[in-house]
Design an enzyme around this catalytic site. Structure first.
Site, PDB file in Angstrom:
ATOM      1  N   ARG A 150       0.797  -1.231   0.000  1.00  0.00           N
ATOM      2  CA  ARG A 150       0.000   0.000   0.000  1.00  0.00           C
ATOM      3  C   ARG A 150       0.827   1.278   0.000  1.00  0.00           C
ATOM      4  O   ARG A 150       0.450   2.253  -0.642  1.00  0.00           O
ATOM      5  CB  ARG A 150      -0.945   0.022   1.211  1.00  0.00           C
ATOM      6  N   CYS A 168      -9.527  -1.173   5.461  1.00  0.00           N
ATOM      7  CA  CYS A 168     -10.988  -1.036   5.479  1.00  0.00           C
ATOM      8  C   CYS A 168     -11.494   0.239   6.160  1.00  0.00           C
ATOM      9  O   CYS A 168     -12.350   0.948   5.623  1.00  0.00           O
ATOM     10  CB  CYS A 168     -11.605  -2.269   6.132  1.00  0.00           C
ATOM     11  N   GLY A 204     -12.787  -7.841  10.290  1.00  0.00           N
ATOM     12  CA  GLY A 204     -11.485  -7.312   9.880  1.00  0.00           C
ATOM     13  C   GLY A 204     -10.355  -8.301  10.126  1.00  0.00           C
ATOM     14  O   GLY A 204      -9.300  -8.219   9.500  1.00  0.00           O
ATOM     15  N   ARG A 226     -11.604  -2.534  18.673  1.00  0.00           N
ATOM     16  CA  ARG A 226     -12.396  -3.699  18.248  1.00  0.00           C
ATOM     17  C   ARG A 226     -13.642  -3.786  19.115  1.00  0.00           C
ATOM     18  O   ARG A 226     -13.546  -3.705  20.349  1.00  0.00           O
ATOM     19  CB  ARG A 226     -11.612  -4.987  18.500  1.00  0.00           C
ATOM     20  N   HIS A 274     -18.001  -1.904  10.243  1.00  0.00           N
ATOM     21  CA  HIS A 274     -17.248  -0.993  11.104  1.00  0.00           C
ATOM     22  C   HIS A 274     -18.036   0.316  11.288  1.00  0.00           C
ATOM     23  O   HIS A 274     -18.766   0.744  10.393  1.00  0.00           O
ATOM     24  CB  HIS A 274     -15.925  -0.595  10.447  1.00  0.00           C
ATOM     25  N   GLN A 291     -17.507  -3.808   6.358  1.00  0.00           N
ATOM     26  CA  GLN A 291     -16.050  -3.971   6.252  1.00  0.00           C
ATOM     27  C   GLN A 291     -15.680  -4.960   5.154  1.00  0.00           C
ATOM     28  O   GLN A 291     -14.717  -4.746   4.419  1.00  0.00           O
ATOM     29  CB  GLN A 291     -15.508  -4.428   7.621  1.00  0.00           C
TER      30      GLN A 291
END
Ligand code: A2P
Length: 347
Positions: free
Chosen positions: A101, A130, A161, A236, A243, A316
């Site tokens: 990324r 995400c 996730g 979380r 999400h 997500q």
């Protein structure tokens, strides 16, 4: 190049992989042949696609022969191993992991935000994190009108996730607790059912976890704006697959909440969900299975004249991962960008 494409899903048996399969079918992506790839563990499994049951193959060099597009969602180390091999063989890899990324040679694309970046690919295009995708879709339309100076985000992230096993773990823990038993945790470090904890990604030396730094660095790359200041706290929560995020935005000049509402109500990939009479705003339950990022509770930040608060929920697995990847594939087809340069990047 033909008008239909040989597509491989790397990580086909995972939560995102299965969603990729469903999206290729439901969005009628021009697939001439679909290859389902996973680890040796899944060899022999079959998954449905267009009325047929397709066999899952263990990933290998040969599996990428004649493949045009690889949709990879099998973790960073798997992508680091196989993406260069797939690109060598002429495929374009749309990679859902964090492996590439931040690589300068790899575009990081959210089609609603920076579709033009895809044109610069050299064989790999990265699908962002995400939480970052969901925030980018909601915030970009406002940033385009008035530049954002600073973003303060707090996330409420579902089990999905961390993959299919994590989702199953929360369900098992929930049943255990309801039966009066001690919950056990293997995928997550602690029980998530009836609980929450700061995001379980590794911590950096300066106290942020990697998930938080992804929101910072990836958003800057997607927006092509290194000046925007971003901070995040990622948590979380015991939600299965959507999400939620509380976002505080600071602009250069005041941004009227009604104007923001008007802009977001017309923005691609966004659905405004607000009924102030009923205190009804986006919820993960309602975001689950939907393509749009649900946005609401848009209000003036009472602590800052140029501040705006908003709340969002997004699936997500879908927009946060599989849908964004399929949209990138659609972009490649639409813009005739399926022409990889054979030599690329090794991680
Ligand atoms: P497998 O089911 O064979 O383990 P999730 O994120 O939902 O946990 O899914 C991860 C996906 O990545 C699964 O399809 C999994 O396949 C695949 N995967 C994990 N490790 C590898 C690997 N080393 N090689 C190929 N696929 C892998």
């Amino acid at each position: 190049m033909s008008n239909s494409y040989c597509v491989a899903i790397l990580g086909a048996t995972g939560a995102v992989g299965k969603e990729l399969l469903e999206l290729l079918e439901s969005r009628n992506f021009p697939v001439s042949k679909l290859k389902l790839l996973a680890s040796e563990r899944s060899a022999g499994q079959k998954l449905p696609f267009r009325g047929e049951n397709l066999l899952v193959e263990p990933v290998s060099d040969r599996a990428f022969e004649n493949v045009d597009i690889v949709l990879a969602s099998a973790g960073g180390s798997t992508s680091k191993t196989w993406a260069p091999i797939a690109t060598e063989k002429g495929a374009v890899v749309i990679d859902n992991s964090s492996a590439f990324r931040m690589n300068e040679e790899v575009p990081l694309v959210v089609p609603e935000v920076n579709p033009q970046a895809a044109a610069n690919h050299k064989g790999i295009i990265a699908n962002p994190n995400c939480t970052t995708i969901l925030m980018a879709v909601a915030v970009w339309p406002l940033h385009k009108i008035k530049p954002i100076k600073r973003i303060v985000a707090a996330t409420y992230q579902s089990a999905s996730g961390a993959g299919a096993k994590a989702m199953a773990e929360v369900q098992t823990q929930t049943s255990a607790i309801l039966e009066g038993k001690q919950p056990t945790a293997e995928v997550f470090p602690y029980p998530l059912a009836f609980n929450l904890f700061p995001h379980n990604s590794p911590l950096t030396d300066w106290g942020y976890c990697e998930e938080e730094m992804k929101m910072v660095n990836e958003t800057r790359k997607i927006f092509a704006d290194q000046n925007i200041r971003i901070t995040a706290t990622c948590v979380r929560v015991p939600v299965l697959r959507a999400h939620s995020e509380a976002i505080n935005l600071e602009f250069e000049t005041p941004f009227n909440p009604d104007e923001a509402r008007e802009i977001l109500s017309k923005s691609p990939g966004v659905k405004l969900v607000e009924d102030w009479q009923k205190n009804y705003f986006p919820m993960p339950f309602e975001a689950t299975g939907r393509d749009e990022v649900l946005v609401g509770r848009i209000r003036q930040d009472i602590s800052h004249p140029c501040g705006l608060e908003l709340w969002l929920c997004g699936d997500q697995i879908r927009k946060g991962a599989a849908l964004n990847a399929v949209q990138i594939a659609e972009l490649l087809v639409e813009k005739s960008l399926l022409k990889p340069t054979p030599s690329l990047v090794n991680g």
